[in-house]
Design a protein around this motif. Sequence first.
Motif, PDB file in Angstrom:
ATOM      1  N   GLU A 125       0.833  -1.205   0.000  1.00 53.24           N
ATOM      2  CA  GLU A 125       0.000   0.000   0.000  1.00 53.24           C
ATOM      3  C   GLU A 125       0.869   1.257   0.000  1.00 53.24           C
ATOM      4  N   MET A 126       1.970   1.226   0.756  1.00 53.04           N
ATOM      5  CA  MET A 126       2.880   2.372   0.801  1.00 53.04           C
ATOM      6  C   MET A 126       3.479   2.628  -0.582  1.00 53.04           C
ATOM      7  N   ASN A 127       3.864   1.570  -1.280  1.00 56.44           N
ATOM      8  CA  ASN A 127       4.415   1.732  -2.625  1.00 56.44           C
ATOM      9  C   ASN A 127       3.378   2.281  -3.588  1.00 56.44           C
ATOM     10  N   GLU A 128       2.146   1.809  -3.496  1.00 56.05           N
ATOM     11  CA  GLU A 128       1.062   2.316  -4.343  1.00 56.05           C
ATOM     12  C   GLU A 128       0.774   3.788  -4.039  1.00 56.05           C
ATOM     13  N   PHE A 129       0.776   4.116  -2.768  1.00 51.52           N
ATOM     14  CA  PHE A 129       0.546   5.500  -2.339  1.00 51.52           C
ATOM     15  C   PHE A 129       1.652   6.406  -2.870  1.00 51.52           C
ATOM     16  N   ALA A 130       2.909   5.971  -2.755  1.00 45.81           N
ATOM     17  CA  ALA A 130       4.044   6.751  -3.249  1.00 45.81           C
ATOM     18  C   ALA A 130       3.945   6.943  -4.761  1.00 45.81           C
ATOM     19  N   LYS A 131       3.555   5.886  -5.466  1.00 48.80           N
ATOM     20  CA  LYS A 131       3.397   5.963  -6.923  1.00 48.80           C
ATOM     21  C   LYS A 131       2.303   6.973  -7.285  1.00 48.80           C
ATOM     22  N   ALA A 132       1.177   6.918  -6.583  1.00 49.52           N
ATOM     23  CA  ALA A 132       0.077   7.856  -6.834  1.00 49.52           C
ATOM     24  C   ALA A 132       0.505   9.289  -6.523  1.00 49.52           C
ATOM     25  N   ALA A 133       1.248   9.485  -5.443  1.00 49.65           N
ATOM     26  CA  ALA A 133       1.706  10.829  -5.067  1.00 49.65           C
ATOM     27  C   ALA A 133       2.640  11.394  -6.141  1.00 49.65           C
ATOM     28  N   ARG A 134       3.549  10.552  -6.657  1.00 49.86           N
ATOM     29  CA  ARG A 134       4.449  11.011  -7.723  1.00 49.86           C
ATOM     30  C   ARG A 134       3.653  11.401  -8.975  1.00 49.86           C
ATOM     31  N   ASN A 137       1.939  14.714  -8.390  1.00 42.50           N
ATOM     32  CA  ASN A 137       2.917  15.805  -8.481  1.00 42.50           C
ATOM     33  C   ASN A 137       3.295  16.102  -9.920  1.00 42.50           C
ATOM     34  N   GLU A 138       3.488  15.074 -10.730  1.00 42.30           N
ATOM     35  CA  GLU A 138       3.804  15.279 -12.145  1.00 42.30           C
ATOM     36  C   GLU A 138       2.677  16.028 -12.845  1.00 42.30           C
ATOM     37  N   ILE A 139       1.443  15.640 -12.568  1.00 40.00           N
ATOM     38  CA  ILE A 139       0.287  16.306 -13.188  1.00 40.00           C
ATOM     39  C   ILE A 139       0.184  17.747 -12.712  1.00 40.00           C
ATOM     40  N   LEU A 140       0.356  17.975 -11.428  1.00 37.04           N
ATOM     41  CA  LEU A 140       0.286  19.337 -10.899  1.00 37.04           C
ATOM     42  C   LEU A 140       1.391  20.204 -11.487  1.00 37.04           C
ATOM     43  N   ASP A 141       2.602  19.659 -11.637  1.00 33.74           N
ATOM     44  CA  ASP A 141       3.683  20.410 -12.273  1.00 33.74           C
ATOM     45  C   ASP A 141       3.334  20.751 -13.721  1.00 33.74           C
ATOM     46  N   LYS A 142       2.747  19.797 -14.408  1.00 35.25           N
ATOM     47  CA  LYS A 142       2.374  20.002 -15.803  1.00 35.25           C
ATOM     48  C   LYS A 142       1.350  21.134 -15.940  1.00 35.25           C
TER      49      LYS A 142
END
Length: 146
Positions: A125-134, A137-142
Amino acid sequence: MDNKLLETLGDDLTKMVVPMQKYIFEQNYKTVPEFNSLMGNALTALYDQGPMRPTDLARYLGISNQRLTRPLKMMISSGYVQQSDDAQKIVWLSVTEKGSRTQERIIMAYMHNLRIRLSVLTEEEMNEFAKAARLINEILDKIANK
């Protein structure tokens, strides 16, 4: 873009961000009782981004110059932020030593609270959460750079 999809996305982002900001503020700025969330956001911005003019800080925070005036005066008089003039009489705001120590305490409290909150997740779950957060962030930067 479909208006209904845009509305749903906006609602989802608000549901995600507003409670997170409120939680972060309530949990981590308790150590600075005279702060409100705007002051906390201003201190964080100056700490992360470096010196700014008041107008640039207001723009960065998404508020008017007038809305920033009173909190900024309180932060300056309390010693968290300083203002300096360059040769052209342009006012620059920067974090003082007291402001830096305060922000570092807040970051430590945030990380401590985050560890406690995330400790209920499994490694998967932590890995999935980290993946979703990244991805977020990529979308927000875009969209921020559009």
